[in-house]
Design an enzyme around this catalytic site. Sequence first.
Site, PDB file in Angstrom:
ATOM      1  CB  THR A   1      -0.949  -0.012   1.208  1.00 17.45           C
ATOM      2  OG1 THR A   1      -1.964  -0.999   0.993  1.00 17.45           O
ATOM      3  CG2 THR A   1      -1.620   1.341   1.399  1.00 17.45           C
ATOM      4  CG  ASN A   9      -6.632  -7.654  -5.110  1.00 16.84           C
ATOM      5  OD1 ASN A   9      -7.079  -7.030  -6.069  1.00 16.84           O
ATOM      6  ND2 ASN A   9      -7.050  -7.424  -3.875  1.00 16.84           N
ATOM      7  CD  GLN A  47      -2.454 -10.807  -4.492  1.00 14.26           C
ATOM      8  OE1 GLN A  47      -2.065 -11.975  -4.580  1.00 14.26           O
ATOM      9  NE2 GLN A  47      -2.899 -10.299  -3.354  1.00 14.26           N
ATOM     10  CB  SER A 100       3.386  -6.540  -0.598  1.00 17.54           C
ATOM     11  OG  SER A 100       3.081  -6.755   0.761  1.00 17.54           O
ATOM     12  CG  HIS A 119       1.751  -9.408   3.832  1.00 13.58           C
ATOM     13  ND1 HIS A 119       0.477  -9.901   3.950  1.00 13.58           N
ATOM     14  CD2 HIS A 119       1.632  -8.207   3.236  1.00 13.58           C
ATOM     15  CE1 HIS A 119      -0.381  -9.033   3.444  1.00 13.58           C
ATOM     16  NE2 HIS A 119       0.298  -7.989   2.997  1.00 13.58           N
ATOM     17  CB  CYS A 132      -7.140  -3.984   1.310  1.00 19.49           C
ATOM     18  SG  CYS A 132      -5.432  -4.508   1.483  1.00 19.49           S
TER      19      CYS A 132
END
Length: 385
Positions: free
Chosen positions: A70, A152, A180, A197, A199, A323
């Site tokens: 983000t 996503n 993604q 990202s 995680h 999200c």
Amino acid sequence: MMYLDHAASAPVRREVLVAMTPHLTSEFGNPSSVHGAGERARAALDDARRRVARVVGARTHDVVFTSGGTEANNLGIKGIAVAAALARGARHVVTSAIEHSSVLGSARALERIHGFSSTVLPVDCHGLVDPDRVDAAIRDDTALVAVGYANNEVGTVQPILDIERVCERRGVPLHIDAVQAAGWLPLSFPRSSLAVSGHKIGTPKGTGALIAPARIPLEPLFHGGGQERGRRAGTESVAGAVALATALELAEAERASAARHVERIRDEFVARVLALVPGAVLTGHPSRRLPHIASFTIAGANGETVLTDLERRGVLASSGSACSSASEDASHVLLALGIDDDLARTAIRFSLAANGTELSSVASALADAVASHRGRSTDSVGSSL
């Protein structure tokens, strides 16, 4: 419990945990300090930056470590757009209707705070962005085009190389949300900015990076100590950077074999769901899709109710983007695909692990959960009569 929500967050990989642990325990220096502990932290940070750059085919100084996808999207979109506005008065951005909330939210913030206008491109029924529409939307005052590499929620993979060629020909920077895509698709886009990202691929939450070519001016969101070559102030998370570098290297090394393995499992699972669950329809593109995502609408079902029933049966899935899970609105992605509001609320997304196993029992559990829900709904209608 069968965890099938890896698109929301994946478990931390053991190799990642081992690599980052020294920087959470014995090696705790600040990378900006000039003593030995600080110099060791700086060396670890620089090494992580080189490793990330190598995976994504970028130059080392293009890598800006962030708190996640983000922030990377916000920095890439707002930073490039505001820099273009300051340099040449460009105040127009182009994006698509199915982007992640951090992308669409950044575009709205530019409108609200900085006087930008935006063009939000439609997609087809599979979620594809037409590169010709991108070309037609670009204006003389366009500061940026922002398009996600892969969606996503439904897994559709965009013709991103074609879109990048359009942007290069028109002289407009492209920002790619690749959150993604990491671990499943090639990540080398040296002419564009890229958000990743950690995680989703095995790091703790709160780790990510923006890959921002130095030739593209970038106005920072954070101001302060001048870290990250002045593009993102604040003491760097050395442990997070090491974690991201380790996870990206592992994911890239395994990418081709993992994609083949998971794609086969996904296809078998999709076929079984479509055979067992009346009214189930696969969303997204039938072939241009991420290997690990299978999302369905199921007419006559309530997505949240079925998800709760699935959890009781030992399966964890989701209704779409984590999200946006707190929102009561139907998915903006599914609505953009032309799915009506009521049907969009029935959506269920399964996202698999790279080392996933066959899912015939999950398809059966879904069929039972949907049948149970429909039975209760019928009983409820009957009792009301």
